[in-house]
Design a protein around this motif. Structure first.
Motif, PDB file in Angstrom:
ATOM      1  N   PRO A 133      -7.312 -45.228  17.274  1.00  0.00           N
ATOM      2  CA  PRO A 133      -5.867 -45.596  18.088  1.00  0.00           C
ATOM      3  C   PRO A 133      -4.964 -45.785  16.917  1.00  0.00           C
ATOM      4  CG  PRO A 133      -7.876 -46.843  19.089  1.00  0.00           C
ATOM      5  CD  PRO A 133      -8.363 -46.020  17.661  1.00  0.00           C
ATOM      6  N   GLU A 134      -5.014 -45.889  15.879  1.00  0.00           N
ATOM      7  CA  GLU A 134      -3.942 -46.126  14.745  1.00  0.00           C
ATOM      8  C   GLU A 134      -3.408 -44.868  14.488  1.00  0.00           C
ATOM      9  OE1 GLU A 134      -5.025 -48.152  11.322  1.00  0.00           O
ATOM     10  OE2 GLU A 134      -6.631 -49.314  12.143  1.00  0.00           O
ATOM     11  N   ALA A 135      -4.067 -43.826  14.710  1.00  0.00           N
ATOM     12  CA  ALA A 135      -3.239 -42.488  14.488  1.00  0.00           C
ATOM     13  C   ALA A 135      -2.758 -41.878  15.891  1.00  0.00           C
ATOM     14  CB  ALA A 135      -4.517 -41.534  13.891  1.00  0.00           C
ATOM     15  N   VAL A 136      -3.752 -41.704  16.771  1.00  0.00           N
ATOM     16  CA  VAL A 136      -3.462 -40.966  17.954  1.00  0.00           C
ATOM     17  C   VAL A 136      -2.841 -42.256  19.028  1.00  0.00           C
ATOM     18  CG1 VAL A 136      -4.594 -39.817  20.113  1.00  0.00           C
ATOM     19  CG2 VAL A 136      -5.607 -39.601  17.641  1.00  0.00           C
ATOM     20  N   THR A 177       4.154 -37.866  13.788  1.00  0.00           N
ATOM     21  CA  THR A 177       3.389 -39.155  13.765  1.00  0.00           C
ATOM     22  C   THR A 177       2.759 -39.407  12.243  1.00  0.00           C
ATOM     23  OG1 THR A 177       3.267 -39.690  15.971  1.00  0.00           O
ATOM     24  CG2 THR A 177       1.546 -40.687  14.566  1.00  0.00           C
ATOM     25  N   VAL A 178       2.234 -38.209  11.952  1.00  0.00           N
ATOM     26  CA  VAL A 178       1.212 -38.206  10.613  1.00  0.00           C
ATOM     27  C   VAL A 178       2.197 -38.421   9.699  1.00  0.00           C
ATOM     28  CG1 VAL A 178      -0.124 -36.824   9.001  1.00  0.00           C
ATOM     29  CG2 VAL A 178      -0.833 -37.124  11.592  1.00  0.00           C
ATOM     30  N   ILE A 179       3.462 -37.504   9.637  1.00  0.00           N
ATOM     31  CA  ILE A 179       4.323 -37.918   8.343  1.00  0.00           C
ATOM     32  C   ILE A 179       4.961 -39.253   8.326  1.00  0.00           C
ATOM     33  CG2 ILE A 179       6.462 -36.775   7.279  1.00  0.00           C
ATOM     34  CD1 ILE A 179       4.099 -34.882   7.513  1.00  0.00           C
ATOM     35  N   GLU A 180       5.203 -39.692   9.439  1.00  0.00           N
ATOM     36  CA  GLU A 180       6.041 -40.947   9.426  1.00  0.00           C
ATOM     37  C   GLU A 180       4.987 -42.222   9.324  1.00  0.00           C
ATOM     38  OE1 GLU A 180       7.727 -41.096  13.232  1.00  0.00           O
ATOM     39  OE2 GLU A 180       9.099 -39.584  12.906  1.00  0.00           O
ATOM     40  N   ARG A 181       3.900 -42.088   9.676  1.00  0.00           N
ATOM     41  CA  ARG A 181       2.897 -43.131   9.649  1.00  0.00           C
ATOM     42  C   ARG A 181       1.907 -43.216   8.633  1.00  0.00           C
ATOM     43  NH1 ARG A 181       0.342 -44.345  15.424  1.00  0.00           N
ATOM     44  NH2 ARG A 181       2.563 -44.048  15.848  1.00  0.00           N
ATOM     45  N   PHE A 182       1.606 -42.104   8.192  1.00  0.00           N
ATOM     46  CA  PHE A 182       0.263 -41.781   7.253  1.00  0.00           C
ATOM     47  C   PHE A 182       0.943 -41.195   5.956  1.00  0.00           C
ATOM     48  CE2 PHE A 182      -1.640 -42.525  11.305  1.00  0.00           C
ATOM     49  CZ  PHE A 182      -2.414 -43.409  10.830  1.00  0.00           C
ATOM     50  N   GLY A 183       2.246 -40.530   5.838  1.00  0.00           N
ATOM     51  CA  GLY A 183       2.614 -40.104   4.627  1.00  0.00           C
ATOM     52  C   GLY A 183       2.789 -40.799   3.479  1.00  0.00           C
ATOM     53  N   ASP A 185       4.843 -41.824   1.294  1.00  0.00           N
ATOM     54  CA  ASP A 185       5.911 -42.888   1.197  1.00  0.00           C
ATOM     55  C   ASP A 185       5.745 -43.998   1.981  1.00  0.00           C
ATOM     56  OD1 ASP A 185       7.277 -41.244  -0.846  1.00  0.00           O
ATOM     57  OD2 ASP A 185       8.791 -40.341   0.529  1.00  0.00           O
ATOM     58  N   ALA A 186       5.487 -43.474   3.436  1.00  0.00           N
ATOM     59  CA  ALA A 186       5.038 -44.660   4.391  1.00  0.00           C
ATOM     60  C   ALA A 186       4.251 -45.458   3.919  1.00  0.00           C
ATOM     61  CB  ALA A 186       4.718 -44.085   5.851  1.00  0.00           C
ATOM     62  N   GLN A 187       3.256 -45.167   3.344  1.00  0.00           N
ATOM     63  CA  GLN A 187       2.069 -46.032   2.935  1.00  0.00           C
ATOM     64  C   GLN A 187       2.320 -46.844   1.663  1.00  0.00           C
ATOM     65  OE1 GLN A 187      -2.023 -44.784   2.762  1.00  0.00           O
ATOM     66  NE2 GLN A 187      -1.823 -43.283   4.338  1.00  0.00           N
ATOM     67  N   ILE A 188       3.260 -46.256   0.845  1.00  0.00           N
ATOM     68  CA  ILE A 188       3.794 -47.101  -0.480  1.00  0.00           C
ATOM     69  C   ILE A 188       4.517 -48.283   0.369  1.00  0.00           C
ATOM     70  CG2 ILE A 188       5.356 -47.140  -2.282  1.00  0.00           C
ATOM     71  CD1 ILE A 188       4.229 -44.240  -2.724  1.00  0.00           C
ATOM     72  N   ASP A 189       5.379 -47.903   1.236  1.00  0.00           N
ATOM     73  CA  ASP A 189       6.249 -48.957   1.916  1.00  0.00           C
ATOM     74  C   ASP A 189       5.467 -50.070   2.497  1.00  0.00           C
ATOM     75  OD1 ASP A 189       8.640 -47.510   0.912  1.00  0.00           O
ATOM     76  OD2 ASP A 189       9.039 -46.562   3.055  1.00  0.00           O
ATOM     77  N   GLN A 190       4.445 -49.598   3.164  1.00  0.00           N
ATOM     78  CA  GLN A 190       3.709 -50.421   3.773  1.00  0.00           C
ATOM     79  C   GLN A 190       2.888 -51.444   2.720  1.00  0.00           C
ATOM     80  OE1 GLN A 190       0.225 -49.450   6.182  1.00  0.00           O
ATOM     81  NE2 GLN A 190       0.535 -50.735   7.638  1.00  0.00           N
TER      82      GLN A 190
END
Length: 227
Positions: A133-136, A177-183, A185-190
């Motif tokens: 559910p974190e992805a879909v 969603t994959v680009i924004e949430r799991f890319g 850059d997004a993971q580094i920001d998190q």
């Protein structure tokens, strides 16, 4: 290997290509996929189910497919290279991943194969299990059902494939969603936000500059197309 957006149109001849990519072990829920596909196939007789992966359950799953009367249209492809896997996703219409808690209580995080399929633009029919559910996002990038609910899974498959507009919208949203949430850059920001929160909680007088993270989730982050 880049998993680029490649949304396929609904097949004019009704030959839907359903795909799942995983090890053939209990927690991947491939038996539920087969049962759901058997129901889906009643209204879509030209559909085929392609399974990329190997594992100890393959003989049992082949027997199940035979018992369900669908073995002719279920293809066990074995493990595929990244280029061949991308080709498979690009030529398919819907991705299944109905994971379930295995007898030894093993469960998944966010399955890499789900992210790769979504990055390619495939809607996902899966279960509310572990990190899925974190992805879909239910109703936006696919549908989520309860574990071992093959009837619900078949209904989700039918809903997605019955509307060309929904199929296209879900595929596009899945990619975004994959680009924004799991890319990367997004993971580094998190991760940096986690550092800052930890520093604040520990009462540090000055913020500590976090180290640059060059590789997160290397198998997946490196495969993402540039924004």
């Amino acid at each position: 290997m880049n998993f680029h957006l490649s949304i396929d149109k609904p097949p004019a001849n009704g030959k839907w290509r359903i795909v799942q990519a995983c090890r053939l072990i209990p927690k991947k829920g491939v038996a539920s996929s087969l049962r759901a596909f058997a129901i889906f196939k009643k209204d879509n007789p030209r559909a085929e189910f392609l399974i990329a992966g190997k594992g100890p359950l393959q003989p049992e799953l082949e027997m199940l497919a035979g018992g369900l009367g669908i073995l002719r249209d279920v293809h066990f492809l074995g493990f595929l290279s990244q280029p061949k896997l991308q080709q498979l996703y690009a030529s398919s219409h819907l991705f299944l991943h109905p994971s379930e808690i295995s007898p030894n209580q093993d469960q998944e995080g966010v399955p890499n194969s789900v992210l790769e399929a979504m990055a390619t633009g495939l809607p996902v029919a899966a279960t509310r299990h572990g990190g899925i559910p974190e992805a879909v996002d239910h109703g936006r990038t696919g549908f989520l059902v309860a574990e071992e609910d093959h009837v619900g899974l078949a209904n989700a498959m039918q809903l997605i494939t019955s509307s060309p507009a929904l199929l296209k919208q879900m595929g596009e949203r899945a990619h975004s969603t994959v680009i924004e949430r799991f890319g990367q850059d997004a993971q580094i920001d998190q991760l940096e936000s986690f550092y800052e929160e930890a520093i604040t909680m520990n009462g540090a007088s000055e913020p500590v500059k976090s180290k640059t993270v060059t590789r997160l989730a290397p198998q997946f982050a490196e495969s993402l197309p540039a924004k």
